[in-house]
Design an enzyme around this catalytic site. Sequence first.
Site: not given
Length: 491
Positions: A17-18, A240, A212-214, A41, A153, A114
């Site tokens: 995560m940023v 994340a 990813n994304g849940g 990243e 990703k 991203c």
Amino acid sequence: MASPRLSFRNITALAPMVRVGTLPMRLLALDYGADVVYCEELIDLKMVQCQRVVNTVLQTVDFVAPDDRVMFRTCEREKDRVVFQMGTADPDRALAVARLVEKDVAAVDVNMGCPKEYSTKGGMGAALLSDPDKIEAILKKLVAGVSIPVTCKIRILPSLQETVDLVQRIERTGVAAVAVHGRFKEERPRHPVHCDYIQAVAQAVSVPVIANGGSLDLVKTNADVAEFKRASGASSVMLARAAMWNASVFSSQGPLPLEKVMEDYLKYAIRYDNNAFNTKYCLCQMLRDKVESPLGKQVQAAQTNTEISKAYGLQTFYQHTQEELQARRDTSQTSSQPERPVMDGDVTTMAIRFERREYPPQITPKMFLLEWSRKEKLEQPHYDTVERSQDRSFQSTVTVAEKKYRSSLWEKSKKFAEQASAIVCLRTLGIPEGRIGEEDSGLVSKRKREGKINGSAEEKRKKLHVASIPETVSSGVAVETNGDHHRAEQP
């Protein structure tokens, strides 16, 4: 002994995560049960300029930018479980970065999901999704060029078939796994994750697929991880935001009180000298709706790790840690040996950087090397400087008495690169270089040391400057002054 190859089947992972995937957060996630952790990243243009530095005080490996910022920090404990994620749009630069870090990480990952402007404006992140040829070129270059697994990703594309086609093409590059964020490029966390897309991709390829994304809708506790994996048909699950809010989501024993998680995180942040503003950011993300509580306001007002430690009642831990780190610094300084020359073919090299602040305003190592060469009746030192295209850094080799000297570090300018090579030569030969506090060697006259030049030289300088003005205007040739010596150089 080589590190074991990382398997991406049946894992849970802390996704980047940023500003969050720093070492303290990654170690915390491993403590609580994450199998794999990703760094935040990191952009290839910044990383390719870094030098690998072993930090004996923190017992870490740091990748340090030319401005002395630590871009990536890792340690032995996570070596076989940390994935280095980069933002890139260039195969050659991506490979250069991967080779820089490959001995210190378990795998490298290219972020193609991203949607943030800082990533997409450079053709990176989700911008790559519209350029499958470039995706293929980057991944093929990495797979062929490094000894560790390569992953990527993505986000899902406008149609299911497009998404499946892209992942099948990615699979053919030889990657070890593909993470699929189940949202379209324009969607944000408030939109529901499309598990059907992830499931279709997982059924269409044999390579492990990471769902990813849940975090918002599907995963609240560790028990939900298996359900998200089942619903998406994926091999693994990547978290994340859920992990950022409470890293004990990875614990099979159930979530821990947030106060305990924050304290554990802060201890790692202190232990590894984490940037105070990053530490504040992570703690505020954990506090979430309690950020305006008395504790939250105290954290927000803090400017240093000392003040953050006080907010959590960890002053004693902070003080003891600082004393331990200082003891290591003292030991390191006492036992450290001067940089020793290393032969690279017929060139003597040392890892030396030119630090302008270490020299008086009128003094440079090049000046000392030139005066020494004259004293020894040798030919004037010759500098051969090259530019590295991917980041426009410079490296220079100086030839003196038919022997070559070079710094193994790349500099931000041609002039600094030449000064660094001069330092390597001077230190190898045991010749003074003019640093502040160095005893006067007599190599450079008092007039030059004080920036004073005789009338004759001053007159020559003025004449040269005047004569150069029309040429400068008409042809773009600039006259560079270095002590009493001038040379015309194309800018």
